[in-house]
Design an enzyme around this catalytic site. Structure first.
Site, PDB file in Angstrom:
ATOM      1  N   ASP A  13       0.694  -1.232  -0.118  1.00  0.00           N
ATOM      2  CA  ASP A  13       0.045   0.002  -0.067  1.00  0.00           C
ATOM      3  C   ASP A  13       0.927   1.141   0.018  1.00  0.00           C
ATOM      4  OD1 ASP A  13      -2.239  -1.621   0.123  1.00  0.00           O
ATOM      5  OD2 ASP A  13      -1.830  -1.839   2.450  1.00  0.00           O
ATOM      6  N   LYS A  16       2.097   1.932  -5.426  1.00  0.00           N
ATOM      7  CA  LYS A  16       2.792   1.482  -6.182  1.00  0.00           C
ATOM      8  C   LYS A  16       2.052   1.667  -7.810  1.00  0.00           C
ATOM      9  CE  LYS A  16       3.311  -2.547  -4.235  1.00  0.00           C
ATOM     10  NZ  LYS A  16       2.848  -2.254  -2.752  1.00  0.00           N
ATOM     11  N   GLY A  40      -4.135  -4.435  -4.544  1.00  0.00           N
ATOM     12  CA  GLY A  40      -5.048  -3.548  -4.939  1.00  0.00           C
ATOM     13  C   GLY A  40      -4.177  -2.098  -5.523  1.00  0.00           C
ATOM     14  N   HIS A  41      -3.885  -2.463  -6.573  1.00  0.00           N
ATOM     15  CA  HIS A  41      -3.254  -0.892  -7.053  1.00  0.00           C
ATOM     16  C   HIS A  41      -4.127   0.059  -7.848  1.00  0.00           C
ATOM     17  CE1 HIS A  41       0.557  -3.829  -7.697  1.00  0.00           C
ATOM     18  NE2 HIS A  41      -0.013  -3.562  -6.438  1.00  0.00           N
ATOM     19  N   THR A 129      -5.953 -11.413   3.192  1.00  0.00           N
ATOM     20  CA  THR A 129      -7.334 -11.035   2.449  1.00  0.00           C
ATOM     21  C   THR A 129      -8.529 -12.093   2.152  1.00  0.00           C
ATOM     22  OG1 THR A 129      -6.217 -11.659   0.347  1.00  0.00           O
ATOM     23  CG2 THR A 129      -5.887  -9.368   1.286  1.00  0.00           C
ATOM     24  N   GLN A 224       2.248  -6.141  -3.172  1.00  0.00           N
ATOM     25  CA  GLN A 224       2.517  -6.201  -1.589  1.00  0.00           C
ATOM     26  C   GLN A 224       3.857  -5.324  -1.286  1.00  0.00           C
ATOM     27  OE1 GLN A 224       1.625  -9.435  -3.342  1.00  0.00           O
ATOM     28  NE2 GLN A 224      -0.446  -8.588  -2.693  1.00  0.00           N
ATOM     29  N   ALA A 299      -7.569  -1.076  -0.371  1.00  0.00           N
ATOM     30  CA  ALA A 299      -8.012  -0.986  -1.615  1.00  0.00           C
ATOM     31  C   ALA A 299      -8.762  -2.149  -2.283  1.00  0.00           C
ATOM     32  CB  ALA A 299      -7.230  -0.860  -2.847  1.00  0.00           C
ATOM     33  N   ARG A 305      -6.350   0.750   7.722  1.00  0.00           N
ATOM     34  CA  ARG A 305      -4.993   0.389   7.720  1.00  0.00           C
ATOM     35  C   ARG A 305      -4.422   0.976   9.098  1.00  0.00           C
ATOM     36  NH1 ARG A 305      -3.845   2.604   1.826  1.00  0.00           N
ATOM     37  NH2 ARG A 305      -4.736   0.574   0.598  1.00  0.00           N
TER      38      ARG A 305
HETATM   39  P1  IMP Z   1      -2.556 -12.511   1.850  1.00  0.00           P
HETATM   40  O1  IMP Z   1      -1.458 -12.335   1.082  1.00  0.00           O
HETATM   41  O2  IMP Z   1      -4.171 -12.475   1.600  1.00  0.00           O
HETATM   42  O3  IMP Z   1      -2.333 -14.255   2.389  1.00  0.00           O
HETATM   43  O4  IMP Z   1      -2.511 -11.828   3.389  1.00  0.00           O
HETATM   44  C1  IMP Z   1      -1.217 -11.997   4.098  1.00  0.00           C
HETATM   45  C2  IMP Z   1      -1.164 -10.596   4.786  1.00  0.00           C
HETATM   46  O5  IMP Z   1      -0.548  -9.738   3.663  1.00  0.00           O
HETATM   47  C3  IMP Z   1      -1.776  -9.854   5.540  1.00  0.00           C
HETATM   48  O6  IMP Z   1      -1.621  -9.243   6.494  1.00  0.00           O
HETATM   49  C4  IMP Z   1      -2.720  -8.976   4.197  1.00  0.00           C
HETATM   50  O7  IMP Z   1      -3.224  -7.772   4.674  1.00  0.00           O
HETATM   51  C5  IMP Z   1      -1.275  -8.528   3.434  1.00  0.00           C
HETATM   52  N1  IMP Z   1      -1.444  -8.231   2.109  1.00  0.00           N
HETATM   53  C6  IMP Z   1      -1.768  -9.113   1.087  1.00  0.00           C
HETATM   54  N2  IMP Z   1      -1.819  -8.259   0.043  1.00  0.00           N
HETATM   55  C7  IMP Z   1      -1.646  -6.995   0.613  1.00  0.00           C
HETATM   56  C8  IMP Z   1      -1.621  -5.698  -0.300  1.00  0.00           C
HETATM   57  O8  IMP Z   1      -1.609  -5.746  -1.294  1.00  0.00           O
HETATM   58  N3  IMP Z   1      -1.251  -4.456   0.542  1.00  0.00           N
HETATM   59  C9  IMP Z   1      -1.166  -4.592   1.836  1.00  0.00           C
HETATM   60  N4  IMP Z   1      -0.940  -5.748   2.530  1.00  0.00           N
HETATM   61  C10 IMP Z   1      -1.439  -6.841   1.907  1.00  0.00           C
END
Ligand code: IMP
Length: 428
Positions: A13, A16, A40-41, A129, A224, A299, A305
């Site tokens: 977040d 990017k 979520g870009h 997520t 991420q 997003a 957050r």
């Molecule tokens: P997962 O990727 O859905 O397995 O989530 C694992 C961790 O990564 C959690 O804390 C999510 O909130 C975080 N996370 C996954 N994708 C994003 C992203 O695009 N932005 C911020 N945090 C993310």
């Protein structure tokens, strides 16, 4: 011929989407290499907002080639929905959007297990997520995953789907008390998805290398962030892929020598969604103010957050891990109006001060950040176009970060719109 990687230097977040979108002007090809539709870009073009989850941000630019590399995990249902939504808004895909045959698929049981395992963990949950990302990568590593190429061999698809569904049904029913899935239904729906995405499916590793060798500019779009990396992040409070530079090679098939620049996208403060340690977190009204002014709501999931000050210990670690040579500093405008702004320059734990990012969750959760304090500024900076026109106090803050990290700025972002940016260095 040039290749630049844009990645998150924090917990995701960082903004990017906008950075990739800006650099795409100079790129010919944009490639996603890790993660899935957990990303979520957000891209704002002429006041219109687009949120991309799986499709590279370069799709917003006519004529650019966009590739989903082998390192991404794909929920075909989500991919089709995203393609249809963008097509409905006038974005073209024909001949410029490709999906790796080697990318792994997210299956219905991955989503069920992701949500179920989180619910079971209660207060110890990771805060995923819920999109099946972790279970899909787990199957990839356990060598039982399905890949995009499997969608085009009916015999293979049927065999793998039946084998996996029958196996997971046993676990689902006997251990978790969940409803079993119907393997025939899963097979048929994935066969159908396969037909829909077939025009885009390709051997992308060869394709990317060919484009690179033809002299095209390649932009690798990270998802991420560094501290969510399964190897280097705050494990187990991480995602299940490698958002750091290493993942860009395994996730695309490009060789390390191809890479010219690594742009670390860095928010002027820090945020994180989900659980896990966050040394500079502010659980007070300053944190709430960052959240309100910065619009810090996910997003992808809409979750608020967690917010805190910039952490240079973590950022130096991110620089080291990925060889970041440019910083794209985002959301500097959100700090306008703060009387004092703090930056973490060290960690104190058990009477010792250090500057390395520890692997132990217990230490990360219990350390005390050592802060350097800056005076704030009150001038509206969103319309500033030249670095020298920033208020003196903003410049002091920005210079300090640069000097501490020993890198140059590629850009400084002062708002969501493309126009609200100071461009300082080209990355192609
Ligand atoms: P997962 O990727 O859905 O397995 O989530 C694992 C961790 O990564 C959690 O804390 C999510 O909130 C975080 N996370 C996954 N994708 C994003 C992203 O695009 N932005 C911020 N945090 C993310």
């Amino acid at each position: 011929m040039s290749c630049s990687l844009v990645l998150g230097a924090q917990w995701g977040d960082e903004g990017k989407g906008k950075v990739v979108d800006l650099f795409t002007e100079e790129a010919d090809v944009v490639v996603r290499f890790s993660g899935g539709h957990n990303a979520g870009h957000t891209v704002v073009i002429k006041g219109e907002k687009y949120i991309l989850h799986l499709i590279p941000s370069g799709i917003m630019h006519d004529g650019k080639v966009n590739i989903i590399g082998n390192g991404v995990v794909i929920d075909p249902e989500a991919l089709i929905e995203e393609i249809n939504d963008l097509k409905a808004r006038g974005i073209s895909f024909e001949g410029r959007f490709f999906v790796s045959k080697r990318a792994h698929l997210i299956m219905p049981y991955h989503k069920i297990f992701d949500k179920h395992s989180e619910a079971k963990k209660g207060s110890k949950k990771i805060g995923t997520t819920g999109r099946g990302i972790g279970p899909s990568y787990a199957d990839k590593m356990a060598r039982v995953g399905l890949r995009v190429c499997d969608l085009y061999d009916e015999e293979v698809l049927k065999e793998k789907v039946f084998q996996n569904v029958e196996e997971v049904n046993l676990i689902a029913e006997r251990i978790h008390g969940l409803e079993p899935l119907n393997p025939q239904e899963v097979f048929e729906s994935y066969k159908k998805y396969g037909e829909i995405i077939k025009p885009y499916v390709a051997e992308t590793s060869y394709m990317i290398n060919k484009l690179y060798n033809e002299g095209k500019n390649i932009m690798l779009e990270g998802a991420q962030g560094t501290l969510l990396d399964v190897d280097h992040g705050t494990y187990p409070f991480v995602t299940s892929s490698n958002p750091t530079a290493g993942g860009a090679f395994t996730g695309t098939g490009l060789a390390p020598q191809s890479l010219n620049n690594v742009v670390g996208v860095l928010k002027a403060y820090t945020t994180r969604v989900g659980s896990g340690p966050f040394p500079t977190e502010l659980e007070d009204e300053t944190g709430q103010r960052l959240r309100d002014v910065g619009g810090e709501y996910g997003a992808t999931t809409g979750r608020p957050r967690r917010c805190g000050w910039l952490d240079l210990v973590a950022t130096k670690y991110a620089k080291m891990l990925s060889g970041i040579n440019y910083i794209a500093l985002t959301k500097l405008d959100v700090l306008t109006g703060f009387d004092k702004i703090k930056v973490c320059v060290g960690y104190e734990y058990n009477g010792k001060v250090f500057e390395t990012f520890p692997p132990e969750i217990k230490i990360l959760e219990n350390l005390t950040p050592v802060y350097k304090e800056f005076d704030g500024w009150t001038e509206d900076i969103t319309k500033v176009k030249r670095y020298n026109d920033l208020p003196e106090n903003a410049k002091k803050y920005v210079e300090f970060i640069k000097n501490e990290l020993g890198v140059e700025y590629a850009l400084i972002s002062l708002g969501t719109d493309r126009e609200e940016t100071i461009i300082l260095n080209k990355v192609f």
